[in-house]
Motif scaffolding. Structure first.
Motif, PDB file in Angstrom:
ATOM      1  N   THR A 128     -28.645 -38.623  21.737  1.00  0.00           N
ATOM      2  CA  THR A 128     -28.066 -37.607  22.518  1.00  0.00           C
ATOM      3  C   THR A 128     -28.568 -35.900  21.692  1.00  0.00           C
ATOM      4  O   THR A 128     -30.464 -36.880  22.079  1.00  0.00           O
ATOM      5  CB  THR A 128     -27.085 -37.603  20.782  1.00  0.00           C
ATOM      6  OG1 THR A 128     -25.428 -35.737  21.486  1.00  0.00           O
ATOM      7  CG2 THR A 128     -27.352 -36.936  19.696  1.00  0.00           C
ATOM      8  N   PHE A 129     -28.287 -34.760  22.169  1.00  0.00           N
ATOM      9  CA  PHE A 129     -28.874 -34.308  22.031  1.00  0.00           C
ATOM     10  C   PHE A 129     -28.284 -32.934  21.022  1.00  0.00           C
ATOM     11  O   PHE A 129     -26.939 -33.331  20.893  1.00  0.00           O
ATOM     12  CB  PHE A 129     -28.931 -33.513  23.536  1.00  0.00           C
ATOM     13  CG  PHE A 129     -29.199 -34.103  24.400  1.00  0.00           C
ATOM     14  CD1 PHE A 129     -30.782 -34.337  25.078  1.00  0.00           C
ATOM     15  CD2 PHE A 129     -28.433 -34.784  25.592  1.00  0.00           C
ATOM     16  CE1 PHE A 129     -31.097 -35.286  26.027  1.00  0.00           C
ATOM     17  CE2 PHE A 129     -28.909 -35.441  26.488  1.00  0.00           C
ATOM     18  CZ  PHE A 129     -29.945 -35.828  26.128  1.00  0.00           C
ATOM     19  N   THR A 130     -29.141 -32.219  20.329  1.00  0.00           N
ATOM     20  CA  THR A 130     -28.409 -31.005  19.893  1.00  0.00           C
ATOM     21  C   THR A 130     -27.438 -30.065  20.715  1.00  0.00           C
ATOM     22  O   THR A 130     -28.305 -29.727  21.648  1.00  0.00           O
ATOM     23  CB  THR A 130     -29.622 -30.413  18.863  1.00  0.00           C
ATOM     24  OG1 THR A 130     -28.898 -29.717  17.893  1.00  0.00           O
ATOM     25  CG2 THR A 130     -30.516 -29.884  19.760  1.00  0.00           C
ATOM     26  N   ALA A 131     -27.144 -28.432  20.559  1.00  0.00           N
ATOM     27  CA  ALA A 131     -26.103 -28.020  20.663  1.00  0.00           C
ATOM     28  C   ALA A 131     -27.073 -26.893  21.742  1.00  0.00           C
ATOM     29  O   ALA A 131     -26.799 -26.742  22.853  1.00  0.00           O
ATOM     30  CB  ALA A 131     -25.493 -27.394  20.071  1.00  0.00           C
ATOM     31  N   PHE A 132     -27.935 -26.602  21.285  1.00  0.00           N
ATOM     32  CA  PHE A 132     -28.745 -25.377  21.935  1.00  0.00           C
ATOM     33  C   PHE A 132     -29.558 -25.812  22.527  1.00  0.00           C
ATOM     34  O   PHE A 132     -30.029 -25.367  23.957  1.00  0.00           O
ATOM     35  CB  PHE A 132     -29.867 -24.968  20.164  1.00  0.00           C
ATOM     36  CG  PHE A 132     -30.145 -23.676  20.995  1.00  0.00           C
ATOM     37  CD1 PHE A 132     -29.785 -21.951  21.323  1.00  0.00           C
ATOM     38  CD2 PHE A 132     -31.745 -23.545  21.861  1.00  0.00           C
ATOM     39  CE1 PHE A 132     -30.236 -21.036  21.932  1.00  0.00           C
ATOM     40  CE2 PHE A 132     -32.241 -22.522  22.262  1.00  0.00           C
ATOM     41  CZ  PHE A 132     -31.680 -21.411  22.294  1.00  0.00           C
ATOM     42  N   ASP A 133     -30.179 -27.051  23.052  1.00  0.00           N
ATOM     43  CA  ASP A 133     -30.883 -27.448  23.512  1.00  0.00           C
ATOM     44  C   ASP A 133     -30.292 -28.150  24.821  1.00  0.00           C
ATOM     45  O   ASP A 133     -30.074 -28.303  26.450  1.00  0.00           O
ATOM     46  CB  ASP A 133     -31.602 -28.955  22.992  1.00  0.00           C
ATOM     47  CG  ASP A 133     -32.839 -28.161  22.110  1.00  0.00           C
ATOM     48  OD1 ASP A 133     -33.591 -27.507  22.469  1.00  0.00           O
ATOM     49  OD2 ASP A 133     -33.070 -29.164  21.667  1.00  0.00           O
ATOM     50  N   PRO A 180     -19.223 -31.030  19.246  1.00  0.00           N
ATOM     51  CA  PRO A 180     -18.174 -32.416  19.137  1.00  0.00           C
ATOM     52  C   PRO A 180     -18.569 -33.523  20.243  1.00  0.00           C
ATOM     53  O   PRO A 180     -18.814 -34.627  19.973  1.00  0.00           O
ATOM     54  CB  PRO A 180     -16.843 -32.009  19.298  1.00  0.00           C
ATOM     55  CG  PRO A 180     -16.714 -30.383  19.212  1.00  0.00           C
ATOM     56  CD  PRO A 180     -18.083 -29.899  19.312  1.00  0.00           C
ATOM     57  N   TYR A 181     -19.596 -32.995  21.576  1.00  0.00           N
ATOM     58  CA  TYR A 181     -20.022 -33.636  22.810  1.00  0.00           C
ATOM     59  C   TYR A 181     -20.963 -34.258  22.111  1.00  0.00           C
ATOM     60  O   TYR A 181     -21.565 -35.346  22.250  1.00  0.00           O
ATOM     61  CB  TYR A 181     -20.433 -32.675  23.805  1.00  0.00           C
ATOM     62  CG  TYR A 181     -18.433 -31.826  24.133  1.00  0.00           C
ATOM     63  CD1 TYR A 181     -17.960 -32.560  24.958  1.00  0.00           C
ATOM     64  CD2 TYR A 181     -18.263 -31.253  23.991  1.00  0.00           C
ATOM     65  CE1 TYR A 181     -16.740 -31.762  25.925  1.00  0.00           C
ATOM     66  CE2 TYR A 181     -17.454 -30.240  24.675  1.00  0.00           C
ATOM     67  CZ  TYR A 181     -16.027 -31.974  24.947  1.00  0.00           C
ATOM     68  OH  TYR A 181     -15.492 -30.922  25.894  1.00  0.00           O
ATOM     69  N   THR A 182     -21.738 -33.175  21.386  1.00  0.00           N
ATOM     70  CA  THR A 182     -23.583 -33.691  20.750  1.00  0.00           C
ATOM     71  C   THR A 182     -23.421 -35.063  19.785  1.00  0.00           C
ATOM     72  O   THR A 182     -23.444 -36.381  19.584  1.00  0.00           O
ATOM     73  CB  THR A 182     -24.585 -32.905  20.253  1.00  0.00           C
ATOM     74  OG1 THR A 182     -23.601 -32.087  19.368  1.00  0.00           O
ATOM     75  CG2 THR A 182     -24.053 -31.589  20.938  1.00  0.00           C
ATOM     76  N   ILE A 183     -22.115 -35.164  19.591  1.00  0.00           N
ATOM     77  CA  ILE A 183     -21.897 -36.149  17.968  1.00  0.00           C
ATOM     78  C   ILE A 183     -20.901 -37.218  18.821  1.00  0.00           C
ATOM     79  O   ILE A 183     -21.412 -38.104  18.681  1.00  0.00           O
ATOM     80  CB  ILE A 183     -20.816 -35.286  17.514  1.00  0.00           C
ATOM     81  CG1 ILE A 183     -21.283 -34.050  16.039  1.00  0.00           C
ATOM     82  CG2 ILE A 183     -20.296 -36.616  16.128  1.00  0.00           C
ATOM     83  CD1 ILE A 183     -20.524 -33.929  15.337  1.00  0.00           C
ATOM     84  N   GLY A 184     -19.499 -36.848  19.757  1.00  0.00           N
ATOM     85  CA  GLY A 184     -19.330 -37.903  20.511  1.00  0.00           C
ATOM     86  C   GLY A 184     -20.401 -39.127  21.260  1.00  0.00           C
ATOM     87  O   GLY A 184     -20.094 -40.372  21.422  1.00  0.00           O
ATOM     88  N   GLN A 185     -21.033 -38.454  21.583  1.00  0.00           N
ATOM     89  CA  GLN A 185     -22.819 -39.358  22.640  1.00  0.00           C
ATOM     90  C   GLN A 185     -23.025 -39.995  22.415  1.00  0.00           C
ATOM     91  O   GLN A 185     -22.997 -40.729  22.013  1.00  0.00           O
ATOM     92  CB  GLN A 185     -23.500 -37.805  23.350  1.00  0.00           C
ATOM     93  CG  GLN A 185     -24.534 -38.124  23.891  1.00  0.00           C
ATOM     94  CD  GLN A 185     -24.750 -38.815  24.749  1.00  0.00           C
ATOM     95  OE1 GLN A 185     -23.898 -38.850  25.936  1.00  0.00           O
ATOM     96  NE2 GLN A 185     -25.932 -39.444  25.381  1.00  0.00           N
ATOM     97  N   ALA A 186     -23.475 -39.288  20.017  1.00  0.00           N
ATOM     98  CA  ALA A 186     -24.220 -40.127  19.593  1.00  0.00           C
ATOM     99  C   ALA A 186     -23.114 -41.556  19.623  1.00  0.00           C
ATOM    100  O   ALA A 186     -23.795 -43.147  19.172  1.00  0.00           O
ATOM    101  CB  ALA A 186     -24.884 -39.780  18.318  1.00  0.00           C
TER     102      ALA A 186
END
Lengths: 210, 441
Positions: free
Chosen positions: B220-225, B257-263
Motif C-alpha cells: 500500500t502507499f502512504t497518503a502523501f506519496d 482510509p484508502y491507504t489502510i483499505g488497500q493493505a
C-alpha cells in the motif's frame, strides 16, 4: 528597494514579491535590474538549500516565482539581452533511466547560477551526449541517474565520450540518489555531487569561476 | 556463478515455520536462532537464473521457475514478492501510460519505471475531494491507460441514480464511442491477468512446499506519496504545499482510509499478514523536518497504527536518508513495525529506535554492484556485530533490496556471511566497534 525584492523572494513571499515587481515596473525602473535582483534572490535560495534550510519544495516554489517574475518583466525588456553565460553544461539522465527530478533541479540551479544548460531529457543514449557536446562545445557533461542500472549506463557513456576523442575536452560530473565515490571511480567520471548545489560548485570549479 | 538446477543451497535448511518465527523474532526485538535474511529483490532472482528482465515480465512460467531455482540456491528466509515482476502483456494490452518497462519501451534489462505525471491537475482538488471514486474512474484511469480513455466521457457517477436510471446507464455505456472496444480489451486483459495470477498462485504454493514464506502480501502507499507520486507529481504537489496547503492536507486526510483499505485487502486476498509500504517523499533530502511533521508524518503514523491494530505487520520501506526522522518513528509501539532502511546513521538509529524497531537492511547497492565478495562479507559481519547486543536485525540490501545489477558472487557472499556470522556467538564488543567503522562506508 532592491533588498526588499531580494529578501521577499528569497523568503518565498509570493504576493509581496509580485507587488514589489509591479511597483518597480510602473515606476519605470530598468527591467534588467529587477531580473538581477531576482537572480540574487535565487543565489540566497541556493545557499539556504546547501545549508539544509531549504529543500525540494522551496526550490520548486522559488523556480515558479522566478518564472512568474520573468514573465512580468520580459515584455518590458527592449530586446532580448544576452548575458554572457558562466559556461555551458550538457545534462541528461542516462540510458535506461527515466527519472528526471534530480536532473531538473540541477538544471534549474545551474541556470540561475548563470550556466547555459543543454538538457537532453531522460533515457539519453550515450551517443546523444557526444553529439550535443560537439555541437555546443560545452566543456562540462552532467550525467544523472537514480537507479542502480545507471552505474553501467554512466560508465558506458563516459566510455563513448572517450572513444569520440572528447575525454580531454570535457569534465564529466555525475549525480543521483545512489551515487558515491565508489561509483565515480567505477564510471570513470571526474567528480560526483551529492545535490544540486554541489553540481553548481563543481561546474564553477571546472570553468575556473571559483 | 548463477542459480542452476541442482546447485547446492547456501547455508543450512529451515522449515517454513522456523523461518516465520525467525523473522518475527527479529521484528519483535528478541534474538532469533539466527539473523534472518529477506529481500525485496525485484529482478535479481530472475537475472540470477539467466532471464532478462523483459523475459521475466513476459514469460510467466519461466519467471516462476527462475524464482524457485534462485530461492533454492540462495536459501533466504523469505521469498521476495513475486508480483513485483509485473505482467508485461497485461500492461501492454491496457496501453498503460503510467509505466515504462523492459520488453516494451525500455531496454530488455532495464527496471520498469513509473512515469510521474500530473494525473490530477492543480485545479482538481475540489473535484477529487467531492468524490474520489468518480474522479478516479472519469479522470484518473483515462489519463493512466489508453484502454480507459472512453471513461472520460461518463457523467459524474452518482448521476446514475440506482433503479431510476439503470436503463439509461446501460444505453449510455453501449452508446459511448469506444466503449464496446474498451469492454473487449478489458475481457482480453482479464484473461491474461488470470493466466498470470494462476502461475503466481502456483508459485506461492510451490515456494511454501519448499519451506519459503512470501515476504509480503503486497503493498500500500502512504497518503502523501499517493498524492505526490500517484496523482499530482512532485513538482505539482510541492507548489501546492505553498499555494494551496489546505487542499493538500484535505486530500491527504481523505486518502488515509484508502491507504489502510488497500493493505487490508491484500492481506485478505493472500492470508499473508505483512504489507510493504514504499516511502518516497518524506526522506531527509526531500522536505524539511517542519514539512515532514506537517504534511507527511501524521497520515503515515495513522496508517501504521491502524495496520498494527488489525494485526498486520507494516513494512515501511524508508527510502533515502531517514536519520532526521528517527525521532518521529520513536512514537510507534515497540516491536510491531518491520522498518526497512536505506541510508541511516546506525549509531543514531540504535540510540533513538533501539528499543522500538528492528533494523532491516542495508548492504549498499554500490557495494553489491561494484564491490568484491570479501568487502560484502566484511560489511555483513560488521552489521551483525553491531546489532549483536540486542537482536532485531534482518539483513537485506538497501534501497531496492538486491539490485538486479548486483554481482551474483557478491549476493552469495552476503548470504553466506549471514549463515556464518548470524548466530550471535563469538563476537566481542571490541570487534563491533572495528567492524562498524569499516561497514559504515
Amino acid at each position: 528597494m532592491a533588498e526588499d525584492l531580494i529578501n521577499t523572494l528569497a523568503d518565498l513571499k509570493e504576493k509581496e514579491a509580485v507587488k514589489i515587481v509591479e511597483e518597480r515596473l510602473s515606476a519605470g525602473e530598468e527591467p534588467l535590474k529587477i531580473l538581477d535582483d531576482a537572480r540574487g534572490a535565487m543565489e540566497i535560495v541556493g545557499k539556504r538549500f546547501a545549508a539544509g534550510e531549504y529543500f525540494i519544495p522551496e526550490l520548486v516554489y522559488s523556480g515558479e516565482l522566478l518564472k512568474r517574475i520573468n514573465d512580468m518583466v520580459k515584455p518590458k525588456l527592449a530586446k532580448a539581452t544576452n548575458v554572457k553565460p558562466q559556461g555551458k553544461v550538457v545534462l541528461g539522465t542516462v540510458a535506461g533511466d527515466i527519472h528526471d527530478i534530480g536532473k531538473d533541479i540541477v538544471a534549474f540551479m545551474l541556470d540561475v547560477n548563470g550556466f547555459e544548460v543543454y538538457d537532453l531529457g531522460v533515457d539519453v543514449p550515450a551517443q546523444k551526449f557526444v553529439e550535443k557536446t560537439k555541437e555546443s562545445g560545452a566543456p562540462i557533461v552532467g550525467l544523472s541517474g537514480f537507479l542502480t542500472l545507471a552505474y553501467d549506463s554512466m560508465k558506458q557513456t563516459v566510455q563513448v565520450i572517450n572513444d569520440a576523442g572528447l575525454r580531454n575536452k570535457v569534465k564529466i560530473m555525475i549525480g543521483g540518489g545512489q551515487i558515491n565515490e565508489e561509483i565515480r571511480k567505477y564510471t570513470g567520471a571526474d567528480a560526483y555531487g551529492r545535490d544540486a548545489m554541489a553540481a553548481v560548485n563543481l561546474a564553477k570549479k571546472f570553468t575556473g569561476k571559483e | 556463478m548463477s542459480a542452476r538446477e541442482g546447485t547446492k543451497p547456501i547455508g543450512t535448511p529451515s522449515t517454513y515455520e522456523a523461518r516465520e518465527k525467525r523473522f518475527y523474532d527479529a521484528v519483535s526485538l528478541t534474538k532469533p536462532d539466527r539473523v534472518p535474511i529477506a529481500s525485496f529483490a525485484v529482478f535479481f532472482l530472475t537475472k540470477y537464473s539467466g532471464l532478462s528482465n523483459a523475459k521475466a515480465m513476459y514469460d510467466y512460467d519461466k519467471m516462476a521457475k527462475a524464482w524457485k531455482q534462485s530461492m533454492q540456491r540462495l536459501n533466504w528466509d523469505m521469498a521476495p514478492l513475486h508480483q513485483s515482476v509485473f505482467a508485461g502483456p497485461v500492461m501492454e494490452i491496457t496501453g498503460l501510460k503510467a509505466f515504462k518497462w523492459p520488453g516494451y519501451n525500455l531496454a530488455d534489462d532495464a527496471l520498469y519505471q513509473y512515469v510521474e505525471n500530473e494525473y490530477m491537475m492543480a485545479d482538481e482538488y475540489d473535484e477529487f475531494l467531492a468524490d474520489p471514486g468518480s474522479f478516479t474512474i472519469r479522470k484518473g484511469l483515462p489519463r493512466m491507460a489508453s484502454v480507459f480513455e472512453p471513461l472520460a466521457i461518463l457523467p459524474p457517477l452518482p448521476s446514475f441514480a440506482f433503479g431510476y436510471s439503470i436503463f439509461t446507464v446501460v444505453s449510455t455505456f453501449v452508446g459511448i464511442p469506444g466503449f464496446p472496444q474498451m469492454m473487449e480489451t478489458l475481457i482480453k486483459t482479464g484473461r491474461e491477468m488470470n493466466r498470470y495470477n494462476a502461475t503466481q498462485a502456483r508459485l506461492v504454493k510451490d515456494l511454501a512446499s519448499m519451506g519459503f514464506p512470501c515476504i509480503t502480501a503486497g503493498f500500500t502507499f502512504t497518503a502523501f506519496d499517493w498524492l505526490c507520486v500517484l496523482l499530482r507529481g512532485l513538482k505539482g504537489t510541492m507548489l501546492d504545499m505553498f499555494q494551496q496547503p489546505d487542499k493538500v492536507k484535505a486530500v491527504v486526510e481523505r486518502l488515509i482510509p484508502y491507504t489502510i483499505g488497500q493493505a487490508v485487502a491484500v492481506t485478505q486476498m493472500t492470508g499473508n499478514r505483512r504489507v510493504m509500504i514504499p516511502l518516497w517523499r518524506g526522506a531527509a533530502g526531500f522536505m524539511s523536518d517542519k514539512h515532514f511533521a506537517e504534511f507527511y508524518w501524521p497520515s503515515l503514523k495513522q496508517l501504521l497504527l491502524a495496520l498494527i491494530e488489525q494485526g498486520i505487520t507494516p513494512m515501511p520501506w524508508f527510502e533515502g536518508d531517514y536519520t532526521p526522522r528517527l525521532k518521529y518513528l520513536a512514537e510507534l509501539p515497540r516491536g510491531k513495525v518491520a522498518g526497512h532502511f536505506d541510508r541511516v546513521d546506525k549509531k543514531k538509529f540504535k540510540e533513538i529506535l533501539g528499543n522500538v524497531m528492528c533494523f532491516w537492511g542495508d548492504v549498499p547497492p554500490q557495494l553489491l554492484v561494484t564491490g568484491t565478495p570479501e568487502k560484502v562479507r566484511d560489511y555483513v559481519k560488521g552489521l551483525i556485530a553491531f546489532f549483536s547486543d540486542r537482536g532485531g536485525l534482518i539483513v537485506d540490501g538497501a534501497v531496492e533490496g538486491i539490485p538486479a545489477e548486483a554481482k551474483p558472487e557478491n549476493v552469495e557472499a552476503m548470504t553466506e556471511a549471514v549463515f556464518e556470522y548470524g548466530v550471535y556467538q563469538g563476537i566481542s564488543e571490541g570487534q563491533v566497534q572495528h567492524e562498524i567503522r569499516r561497514g559504515d562506508n
